[in-house]
Enzyme design. Structure first.
Site, short mmCIF file in Angstrom:
data_model
loop_
_atom_site.label_atom_id
_atom_site.label_comp_id
_atom_site.label_asym_id
_atom_site.label_seq_id
_atom_site.Cartn_x
_atom_site.Cartn_y
_atom_site.Cartn_z
N ASN A 116 0.77 -1.24 0.30
CA ASN A 116 0.33 0.07 -0.12
C ASN A 116 1.45 1.27 -0.40
O ASN A 116 0.22 2.53 0.45
CB ASN A 116 -0.93 0.24 1.12
CG ASN A 116 -1.81 0.86 1.12
OD1 ASN A 116 -1.90 1.99 0.32
ND2 ASN A 116 -2.16 1.51 2.58
N HIS A 702 -5.54 13.91 -5.72
CA HIS A 702 -3.83 14.09 -5.15
C HIS A 702 -2.85 15.09 -5.18
O HIS A 702 -2.07 15.47 -4.51
CB HIS A 702 -3.15 12.15 -5.05
CG HIS A 702 -3.78 11.23 -4.98
ND1 HIS A 702 -5.00 10.39 -5.66
CD2 HIS A 702 -3.53 11.18 -3.23
CE1 HIS A 702 -5.21 9.55 -4.12
NE2 HIS A 702 -4.22 9.97 -3.10
#
EC number: 2.1.1.14
Length: 766
Positions: A116, A702
């Protein structure tokens, strides 16, 4: 017996770097303030490992964003759009590449192998001009040495760097990234020369791509690269580090024959077959084996007896003086220090080891091999292992039977997706190119304060519900004013979606400070799955029904899928992962059915991490995809045709698993697209047919950058060139949690305006 740590967490026990970065980005602190936090953190990390007795301590594993971006800076491989004019790369250029700026978008971000963690993907072309533009590796080595710590500088290896890169936009398909090897090796030589001059005796090259299925020409690139570097590396001990999986036999052969290499590092936790490969093939005479027996990716205390047995079996292969005890990979994938967990259940805590504890485990194993075994420490470890195996909290026979019954059955909705979409459209009456968002809205300081005070029991449940209701009402009103078609409640009751669901499921434990870096300043606090999983009570029904009561528009019920909960948690290692996933799927299935019974017509079951969990070896793909896709279908196989099931995936390359995505049988999928130059669309250009709804993200959440209406409309038109009008949705790439309302409102305004503009254009052409 020597010990080694591949890498270490860089956020600090209280996430010091996170807050320093955010303060710097917001203009509230200076570059000097940021550097001071970083310097203090590095010093504490080196001191901790030195005091624990670690011999081979890494440097240059500390990063403001990620180690691949650091390498891009070192090589001066800055895309032209950032207007870098040469010299040492500073914060402005560095963070513009990572996050974008008002004028230009960020570089693509994707997952680091099957973790992740994320990295910024280098954009390279035949025209890329390389230069030695960041001296970070040398500076950090000198910094540690000034503190009295002689470290092993770590560099991303030249071949892995290129194999992890992508061709810049517009470059011919025939372009080979490995053709740039001769262009970057001179810079590696410069770095090595400076490290040698500074007094380094060891250097570590991370070449994790060696665990993947590589072609002959890719393996040949390793041989030629290290042959070219051999003279520069003369006088240094050179460690090539691999991790995350077994090293294939051909890669092992290539690795152990590399010129100028002194030592080889292997992940012996996830790469269990590598132990047998080492025993059957051997290690070249005089070379070191860095044996990664302590798990760097999970938080379970090491089974010291088992690891010691593995190490002892390897001594006869490499020799006692050439065997080094190591972690399986960098400890940046685990939490920092168990000492910070003052409220964690004492029994479960005895089963755990965070980064600081893993450093102690590595050193204890090294001492045991050298004949200095700490009998009390090993006995306590054995008692904790036995406690975990026998604990009634771990095993639930009813859950195990229900999950076992799923194997061999095919759970899917009875009606084809085309018929379901027709039934859903009659009920929902959505326009062409319906707009939606992915789930979360900005997490304000006030919202965080309310959740914090409720957890600390400083406010009542009634006050908490009232505050969250007010936040949901605000988010609903904003979306209605923006004229978004399918709404979300903004997830104000959740700080982290996996943590939120795990807190309400049995078999999960939670930390107060078990933070792990995901990218940049983004940290997550993964739950710990220690036992069999079930759902005692409804988890989201109350909030979803409340939100739906505030608007006549469809309100999505928001859930996290079983594969994502699995992949974003620290998972028990005492049973196969798929068994745990099936248990979670059954728990989510109950929640889906309760949402439907509560009148929720659209339910989103996020599987953001499905691609992330894909094994690194192709031979293991089919088995993983079979149980992962099956787990998703289990969650919604019983709903009515008129209930629309959405899912969401983000920040991975989906092209190679598109048929598995189709096999998930969701009604609508929203999927990351904008940062990757619409790579996703290429599968549809190449003839893949997709009949369900799909929303490739139209802008990158983002980045703080706000895209214009025209830019978004252009993206949508590119999508319409390969996708049918009646299946295309318009949405951002991901949730809006990390953004501010000053960014979210104008970006969504432009997104809705773009959808309306194209609707008008489509209507006029009929």
């Amino acid at each position: 017996m020597a010990s080694h740590i591949v890498g270490y967490p860089r956020m600090g026990p209280k996430r010091e770097l996170k807050f320093a970065l955010e303060s710097f980005w917001d203009g509230k602190s200076s570059a000097e303030d940021l550097e001071k936090v970083a310097t203090d953190l590095r010093a504490s990390i080196w001191k901790q490992m030195s005091e624990a007795g670690i011999k081979y301590i890494p440097s240059n594993t500390f990063s403001y964003y990620d180690q691949v971006l650091d390498t891009t800076a070192m090589l001066g491989a800055v895309p032209d759009r950032y207007s870098w004019t040469g010299g040492e790369i500073g914060h402005s250029t560095y963070f513009s590449m990572a996050r974008g700026n008002a004028a230009v978008p960020a570089m693509e971000m994707t997952k680091w192998f099957d973790t992740n963690y994320h990295f910024i993907v280098p954009e390279l072309s035949p025209a890329t001009k390389f230069s030695y533009a960041s001296h970070k590796a040398v500076s950090e080595y000198k910094e540690a040495k000034a503190l009295g710590v002689d470290t092993v500088p770590v560099l991303v290896g030249p071949v892995s760097y290129l194999l992890l890169s992508k061709a810049a936009k517009g470059v011919e398909k025939s372009f080979s990234l490995l053709s740039l090897l001769d262009s970057i090796l001179p810079i590696y030589k410069e770095v090595v020369a400076e490290l040698k001059a500074a007094g380094a005796s060891w250097i570590q090259f991370d070449e994790p791509t060696l665990v993947k299925d590589l072609a002959a020409h890719e393996l040949a690139a390793f041989s030629s690269a290290y042959a070219e570097l051999e003279s520069a590396l003369s006088g240094l001990n050179v460690l090539i580090e691999t991790y995350f999986a077994d090293v294939p036999a051909e890669s092992y052969k290539t690795l152990t024959s590399l010129s100028g290499v002194t030592a080889y590092g292997f992940d012996l936790v996830r790469g269990t077959k590598t132990v047998e490969l080492i025993k059957s093939t051997g290690i070249p005479s005089g070379k070191y084996l860095f044996a990664g027996v302590v798990d760097g990716r999970n938080i379970w205390a090491d089974d010291l007896a088992a690891s010691l047995s593995t190490l002892q079996s390897l001594e006869s292969v490499v020799g006692k003086d050439k065997l080094v005890v190591s972690t399986s990979c960098s400890l940046m994938h685990t939490a920092v220090d168990l000492v910070n967990e003052t409220k964690l259940d004492s029994e479960i805590k005895s089963w755990l080891a965070f980064a600081a504890q893993k450093v102690v485990e590595v050193n204890a194993l090294g001492k045991a091999l050298a004949g200095q075994k700490d009998e009390a420490y090993f006995a306590a470890n054995a008692a904790a292992q036995a406690s975990r195996r026998s604990s009634p909290r771990v095993n639930n026979e009813e859950v195990q039977k229900a999950a076992a019954a799923l194997k061999g059955s095919d759970h899917r909705r009875a009606t084809p997706v085309s018929a379901r979409l027709d039934a859903q459209q009659k009920k929902l009456n959505l326009p062409v190119l319906p707009t939606t968002t992915i789930g979360s809205f900005p997490q304000t300081m006030d919202l965080r304060r309310v959740r914090r005070e409720y957890k600390a029991k400083k406010i009542s449940e009634e006050d908490y519900v009232s505050a969250i209701k007010e936040e949901i009402s605000k988010v609903v009103k904003i979306q209605e004013e923006l004229d978004i078609d399918v709404l979300v409640h903004g997830e104000p009751e959740r700080n982290d979606m996996v943590e939120y669901f795990g807190e309400q499921l049995s078999g999960f434990a939670f930390t107060a400070n078990g933070w792990v870096q995901s990218y940049g300043s983004r940290c997550v606090k993964p739950p710990i799955i220690y036992g069999d999983v079930s759902r005692p009570n409804p988890m989201t029904v109350f909030w979803s029904k409340m939100a739906q009561s505030m608007t006549p528009r469809p309100m999505k019920g928001m859930l996290t899928g079983p594969v994502t909960i699995l992949n974003w948690s620290f998972v028990r290692n005492d049973q196969p992962r798929f068994e745990t996933c099936y248990q979670i799927a059954l728990a989510i299935k109950k929640e889906v059915e309760d949402l439907e019974a509560g009148g929720i017509q659209v339910i989103q079951i996020d599987e953001a991490a499905l691609r992330e969990g894909l094994p690194l070896r192709k031979s293991e793909h089919a088995f993983y995809l079979d149980w992962a896709v099956h787990s998703f279908r289990i969650t919604n196989c019983g709903v009515q045709d008129t209930t629309q099931i959405h899912t969401h995936m983000c920040y991975s390359n989906f092209n190679d698993i598109i048929h598995s995505i189709i096999n998930m049988d969701a009604d609508v999928i929203t999927i990351e697209n904008s940062r990757s130059d619409e790579k996703l669309l290429s599968v549809f250009r190449e003839g893949v047919t997709y009949g369900a709804g799909i929303g490739p993200g139209v802008y990158d959440i983002h980045s703080p950058r706000i895209p214009s209406t025209e830019e978004i409309a252009d993206r949508v038109n590119k999508m319409l060139a390969v996708l049918d009008t009646n299946i295309l949705w318009v949405n951002p790439d991901c949730g809006l949690k990390t953004r501010k309302y000053t960014e979210v409102k104008p970006a969504l305004t432009n997104m809705v305006a773009a959808a309306k503009l194209i609707r008008t254009q489509l209507a006029s052409t009929k």
